[in-house]
Design an enzyme around this catalytic site. Structure first.
Site, PDB file in Angstrom:
ATOM      1  N   GLY A 240     -52.633 -30.694  -0.358  1.00 55.37           N
ATOM      2  CA  GLY A 240     -52.223 -31.730   0.581  1.00 55.37           C
ATOM      3  C   GLY A 240     -52.913 -31.599   1.919  1.00 55.37           C
ATOM      4  O   GLY A 240     -53.357 -32.595   2.510  1.00 55.37           O
ATOM      5  N   ARG A 266     -75.723 -52.368  22.812  1.00 55.34           N
ATOM      6  CA  ARG A 266     -75.199 -52.708  24.132  1.00 55.34           C
ATOM      7  C   ARG A 266     -76.216 -52.317  25.205  1.00 55.34           C
ATOM      8  O   ARG A 266     -76.689 -51.170  25.233  1.00 55.34           O
ATOM      9  CB  ARG A 266     -73.882 -51.976  24.382  1.00 55.34           C
ATOM     10  CG  ARG A 266     -73.328 -52.088  25.787  1.00 55.34           C
ATOM     11  CD  ARG A 266     -72.842 -53.479  26.098  1.00 55.34           C
ATOM     12  NE  ARG A 266     -72.069 -53.493  27.341  1.00 55.34           N
ATOM     13  CZ  ARG A 266     -71.633 -54.603  27.917  1.00 55.34           C
ATOM     14  NH1 ARG A 266     -71.879 -55.781  27.358  1.00 55.34           N
ATOM     15  NH2 ARG A 266     -70.946 -54.539  29.022  1.00 55.34           N
ATOM     16  N   GLN A 334     -64.151 -44.766  24.255  1.00 57.14           N
ATOM     17  CA  GLN A 334     -64.821 -44.596  25.542  1.00 57.14           C
ATOM     18  C   GLN A 334     -66.227 -45.183  25.515  1.00 57.14           C
ATOM     19  O   GLN A 334     -66.691 -45.775  26.496  1.00 57.14           O
ATOM     20  CB  GLN A 334     -64.891 -43.106  25.895  1.00 57.14           C
ATOM     21  CG  GLN A 334     -65.262 -42.827  27.347  1.00 57.14           C
ATOM     22  CD  GLN A 334     -64.154 -43.241  28.299  1.00 57.14           C
ATOM     23  OE1 GLN A 334     -62.985 -43.279  27.943  1.00 57.14           O
ATOM     24  NE2 GLN A 334     -64.529 -43.569  29.543  1.00 57.14           N
ATOM     25  N   GLU A 361     -48.078 -33.612   6.398  1.00 56.19           N
ATOM     26  CA  GLU A 361     -48.496 -32.455   5.591  1.00 56.19           C
ATOM     27  C   GLU A 361     -48.449 -31.165   6.407  1.00 56.19           C
ATOM     28  O   GLU A 361     -49.274 -30.274   6.251  1.00 56.19           O
ATOM     29  CB  GLU A 361     -49.894 -32.664   5.005  1.00 56.19           C
ATOM     30  CG  GLU A 361     -49.945 -33.641   3.849  1.00 56.19           C
ATOM     31  CD  GLU A 361     -49.271 -33.131   2.593  1.00 56.19           C
ATOM     32  OE1 GLU A 361     -48.960 -31.929   2.506  1.00 56.19           O
ATOM     33  OE2 GLU A 361     -49.037 -33.947   1.688  1.00 56.19           O
TER      34      GLU A 361
END
Length: 378
Positions: A240, A266, A334, A361
């Site tokens: 798990g 960008r 950010q 878990e």
């Protein structure tokens, strides 16, 4: 680590499915608050819902490294789907595989491993989370069977599962040795979804409070021996924790990919922001941390596959991967700036989705306890 041919094939198959079927519709599934059953069935067809279950029992027969790799890819496509896959594989299929009778495995394990029957793991209660021995749900004998009474909380797939693994006290005087495990079809009278929780993230994966109101089940619903429930509950913690660590890496990998792509397009101050050292260095740190986390996960999974002890390694992987993933997702926001903080932004969703990997878990406080005890004993 260097992957073998089978591990590479499984990773690539999971990646193709996740990018084709999961990622494009993740936001829509989150808005709807549900995962279509067809998605789970398709994953079952690919072997993703019973990955380490032997082929003769209906599973894929893969190793734990392949399982971790597949979970990373599914999580990169949609974190909520990865949560369902992780829980179903580790604390759904494996307890039945390892502790079920031949009749129980024949009835339940094959359909579970093929994705035809979703499972849920009912251990946590309103007053017991990490302290599993403190559960209050009771199972009393009646007419050659059992009657379950109590409440379970924060149950993944509680509203959509067909079969539940329920832990209840059968001998209160025996403490943790008085807990037993039961296989309970959720269609049984007395099983009730008391509340579907409203969560910070992973809205498509249902998390529920379950009321067990005098649920009558036959004697053969007992999984393992009476009093063996605590052992069963803890037996698959390694798998798990490796699974949640892999999930954290996958979600963070998706956030990194978004941030990198945005930084390359960008433009600010006359050039792409990836050409600004502050942004490039941030992305470099994100990638390096992710690589380290993934290697910790695969190392723990490799030890598990080899039959070696890996409790400490699994805890280290879960701790480091989940905390790294939260930082990476935060740094992705950010990188986007204000656009990343908006609700329609993919990185905003990924940040919310990854936060819970530090909790379920076993919280990261528990992981530190496990590691610390190993250090003291070593």
């Amino acid at each position: 680590m260097i992957l073998n041919e089978e591990q590479t094939l499984i990773r690539d198959t999971a990646r193709a499915f996740a990018q084709r079927e999961l990622a494009p519709h993740a936001a829509a599934r989150e808005a709807a608050g549900a995962i279509p059953p067809a998605v789970i069935r398709a994953m079952g067809t690919l072997g993703l819902m019973g990955m380490v279950v032997p082929a003769e029992a209906g599973g894929a027969g893969a190793d734990h490294v392949s399982y971790a790799l597949a979970l990373m890819e599914i999580a990169a496509g949609h974190g909520a789907v990865a949560t369902v896959m992780s829980g179903h594989n580790s604390v759904g299929c494996l307890p039945v595989l390892h502790y079920g009778t031949e009749a129980q495995r024949a009835r339940w394990l094959g359909p579970m491993a093929r994705g035809e029957m979703l499972s849920c793991f009912c251990l946590t209660e309103p007053e017991s989370g990490s302290d599993a021995a403190a559960i209050k749900t009771r199972a009393r004998r009646k007419d050659g069977g059992w009657v379950l009474s109590g409440r379970k909380q924060y149950i993944t797939s509680g509203a959509t599962a067909a079969i539940a693994l329920v832990f209840a006290v059968t001998a209160p005087e025996a403490g943790k040795h008085g807990i037993s495990a039961f296989l309970v079809p959720t269609a049984t009278p007395g099983w009730r979804v008391a509340r579907r929780e409203r969560k910070m993230g992973q809205h498509a994966s249902d998390t529920c409070e379950i009321a067990l109101e005098d649920v009558e089940i036959p004697e053969n619903a007992l999984l393992g021996a009476p009093g063996e429930g605590y052992r069963i509950a803890l037996a698959n913690l390694e798998s798990g924790r490796i699974g949640i660590a892999a999930q954290a890496c996958g979600i963070a990998r998706a956030a990194f990919a978004c941030a990198r792509a945005y930084a390359k397009t960008r433009v600010a101050f006359g050039k792409r922001i990836i050409e600004h050292q502050a942004v490039a260095f941030r992305l470099a740190d994100m990638l390096a941390a992710l690589g380290a986390a993934e290697q910790l996960v695969l190392h723990a999974a490799a030890r598990k596959s080899a039959g070696l002890s890996c409790a400490q390694e699994a805890s280290m992987a879960k701790l480091f991967a989940s905390e790294t993933a939260e930082r990476v997702c935060s740094d992705a926001i950010q990188t986007f700036g204000g656009a990343g903080y908006m609700a329609e932004s993919e990185v905003e969703r990924l940040y919310r989705d990854v936060r819970v990997t530090k909790i379920y878990e076993g919280t990261n406080d528990i992981q530190r306890l496990v590691i610390g005890r190993a250090l003291a004993e070593g």
